[in-house]
Design a protein around this motif. Structure first.
Motif, PDB file in Angstrom:
ATOM      1  N   ILE A  11       0.839  -1.201   0.000  1.00  0.00           N
ATOM      2  CA  ILE A  11       0.000   0.000   0.000  1.00  0.00           C
ATOM      3  C   ILE A  11       0.872   1.248   0.000  1.00  0.00           C
ATOM      4  N   GLU A  12       1.924   1.249   0.801  1.00  0.00           N
ATOM      5  CA  GLU A  12       2.838   2.395   0.840  1.00  0.00           C
ATOM      6  C   GLU A  12       3.453   2.633  -0.528  1.00  0.00           C
ATOM      7  N   LYS A  13       3.871   1.572  -1.178  1.00  0.00           N
ATOM      8  CA  LYS A  13       4.461   1.682  -2.520  1.00  0.00           C
ATOM      9  C   LYS A  13       3.451   2.310  -3.491  1.00  0.00           C
ATOM     10  N   MET A  14       2.211   1.838  -3.433  1.00  0.00           N
ATOM     11  CA  MET A  14       1.155   2.350  -4.305  1.00  0.00           C
ATOM     12  C   MET A  14       0.875   3.826  -4.021  1.00  0.00           C
ATOM     13  N   VAL A  15       0.716   4.168  -2.754  1.00  0.00           N
ATOM     14  CA  VAL A  15       0.380   5.546  -2.374  1.00  0.00           C
ATOM     15  C   VAL A  15       1.506   6.509  -2.760  1.00  0.00           C
ATOM     16  N   ILE A  16       2.729   6.126  -2.512  1.00  0.00           N
ATOM     17  CA  ILE A  16       3.866   7.004  -2.833  1.00  0.00           C
ATOM     18  C   ILE A  16       3.965   7.239  -4.337  1.00  0.00           C
ATOM     19  N   LEU A  17       3.873   6.175  -5.128  1.00  0.00           N
ATOM     20  CA  LEU A  17       3.946   6.339  -6.586  1.00  0.00           C
ATOM     21  C   LEU A  17       2.769   7.179  -7.089  1.00  0.00           C
ATOM     22  N   PHE A  18       1.590   6.928  -6.557  1.00  0.00           N
ATOM     23  CA  PHE A  18       0.420   7.689  -6.971  1.00  0.00           C
ATOM     24  C   PHE A  18       0.622   9.184  -6.722  1.00  0.00           C
ATOM     25  N   TYR A  19       1.048   9.551  -5.524  1.00  0.00           N
ATOM     26  CA  TYR A  19       1.192  10.977  -5.224  1.00  0.00           C
ATOM     27  C   TYR A  19       2.383  11.603  -5.935  1.00  0.00           C
ATOM     28  N   GLU A  20       3.374  10.818  -6.312  1.00  0.00           N
ATOM     29  CA  GLU A  20       4.444  11.350  -7.168  1.00  0.00           C
ATOM     30  C   GLU A  20       3.848  11.781  -8.509  1.00  0.00           C
ATOM     31  N   LYS A  21       2.925  10.985  -9.030  1.00  0.00           N
ATOM     32  CA  LYS A  21       2.255  11.337 -10.288  1.00  0.00           C
ATOM     33  C   LYS A  21       1.352  12.558 -10.101  1.00  0.00           C
ATOM     34  N   VAL A  22       0.627  12.582  -8.996  1.00  0.00           N
ATOM     35  CA  VAL A  22      -0.334  13.657  -8.733  1.00  0.00           C
ATOM     36  C   VAL A  22       0.356  15.018  -8.675  1.00  0.00           C
ATOM     37  N   SER A  24       2.994  16.141  -9.982  1.00  0.00           N
ATOM     38  CA  SER A  24       3.540  16.645 -11.245  1.00  0.00           C
ATOM     39  C   SER A  24       2.482  16.724 -12.347  1.00  0.00           C
ATOM     40  N   ASP A  25       1.253  16.349 -12.020  1.00  0.00           N
ATOM     41  CA  ASP A  25       0.183  16.365 -13.005  1.00  0.00           C
ATOM     42  C   ASP A  25      -0.315  17.794 -13.229  1.00  0.00           C
ATOM     43  N   PRO A  26      -0.520  18.195 -14.502  1.00  0.00           N
ATOM     44  CA  PRO A  26      -0.958  19.573 -14.761  1.00  0.00           C
ATOM     45  C   PRO A  26      -2.356  19.896 -14.221  1.00  0.00           C
ATOM     46  N   ILE A  27      -3.210  18.896 -14.064  1.00  0.00           N
ATOM     47  CA  ILE A  27      -4.563  19.136 -13.552  1.00  0.00           C
ATOM     48  C   ILE A  27      -4.594  19.058 -12.032  1.00  0.00           C
ATOM     49  N   LEU A  28      -3.984  18.025 -11.466  1.00  0.00           N
ATOM     50  CA  LEU A  28      -4.049  17.804 -10.020  1.00  0.00           C
ATOM     51  C   LEU A  28      -2.939  18.502  -9.239  1.00  0.00           C
ATOM     52  N   GLY A  29      -1.813  18.706  -9.865  1.00  0.00           N
ATOM     53  CA  GLY A  29      -0.684  19.338  -9.181  1.00  0.00           C
ATOM     54  C   GLY A  29      -1.039  20.646  -8.498  1.00  0.00           C
ATOM     55  N   PRO A  30      -1.762  21.556  -9.183  1.00  0.00           N
ATOM     56  CA  PRO A  30      -2.118  22.826  -8.545  1.00  0.00           C
ATOM     57  C   PRO A  30      -2.979  22.664  -7.285  1.00  0.00           C
ATOM     58  N   VAL A  31      -3.795  21.626  -7.220  1.00  0.00           N
ATOM     59  CA  VAL A  31      -4.618  21.393  -6.033  1.00  0.00           C
ATOM     60  C   VAL A  31      -3.719  21.027  -4.853  1.00  0.00           C
ATOM     61  N   PHE A  32      -2.743  20.168  -5.110  1.00  0.00           N
ATOM     62  CA  PHE A  32      -1.879  19.679  -4.033  1.00  0.00           C
ATOM     63  C   PHE A  32      -0.728  20.621  -3.734  1.00  0.00           C
ATOM     64  N   ASN A  33      -0.404  21.499  -4.669  1.00  0.00           N
ATOM     65  CA  ASN A  33       0.679  22.464  -4.460  1.00  0.00           C
ATOM     66  C   ASN A  33       0.143  23.873  -4.293  1.00  0.00           C
ATOM     67  N   GLY A  34      -1.182  24.002  -4.165  1.00  0.00           N
ATOM     68  CA  GLY A  34      -1.848  25.303  -4.139  1.00  0.00           C
ATOM     69  C   GLY A  34      -1.819  25.973  -2.786  1.00  0.00           C
ATOM     70  N   PRO A  35      -2.860  26.757  -2.521  1.00  0.00           N
ATOM     71  CA  PRO A  35      -2.894  27.596  -1.317  1.00  0.00           C
ATOM     72  C   PRO A  35      -2.819  26.800  -0.009  1.00  0.00           C
ATOM     73  N   LYS A  36      -3.362  25.601   0.005  1.00  0.00           N
ATOM     74  CA  LYS A  36      -3.288  24.748   1.199  1.00  0.00           C
ATOM     75  C   LYS A  36      -2.242  23.669   0.932  1.00  0.00           C
TER      76      LYS A  36
END
Length: 128
Positions: A11-22, A24-36
């Motif tokens: 599960i840790e392997k899956m979660v870490i790889l998933f959030y690495e993708k998130v 750097s993603d042009p759609i999701l990245g701003p949500v996770f790197n945004g104001p919060k």
């Protein structure tokens, strides 16, 4: 042949790889790197607890994903496109790493949870 998801380490392997993708993603990245900004040192273990509970009923997760996403939606409005992209990246991640009963279950539950959260955010909880 790929192995199935069977342990917390998987599960840790899956979660870490998933959030690495998130992030750097042009759609999701701003949500996770945004104001919060996300505190990854706390977020990753919480997400591992969540998925461990979803797949193995560990009881290790006690949060409320709907309330969390409602709050996030107020801070940074989410759209169906965010959820579609999240679904694509999640399924992609699972398929890259695993195959089997729990891998399929993870994908099914992820899509179901995504649908429920979207219903709460965009239709006030009413199925359409």
């Amino acid at each position: 042949m790929k192995k199935d998801i069977t342990t917390r380490a998987d599960i840790e392997k899956m979660v870490i790889l998933f959030y690495e993708k998130v992030v750097s993603d042009p759609i999701l990245g701003p949500v996770f790197n945004g104001p919060k900004k996300i505190n990854w040192e706390t977020h990753i273990p919480v997400m591992c607890d969540f998925w461990e509970n979803v797949l193995f009923f560990s009881g290790s997760y006690t949060g409320n994903p709907i309330n969390l996403h409602q709050y996030l939606h107020k801070v940074m409005p989410l759209s169906p496109q965010h959820f579609q992209q999240w679904n694509i990246l999640f399924v992609e991640t699972v398929d890259t790493l695993f195959s089997g009963h729990y891998a399929l279950l993870a994908k099914q539950r992820a899509l179901n949870i995504s649908q429920i959260i979207q219903q709460q955010l965009f239709t006030g909880g009413q199925a359409h």
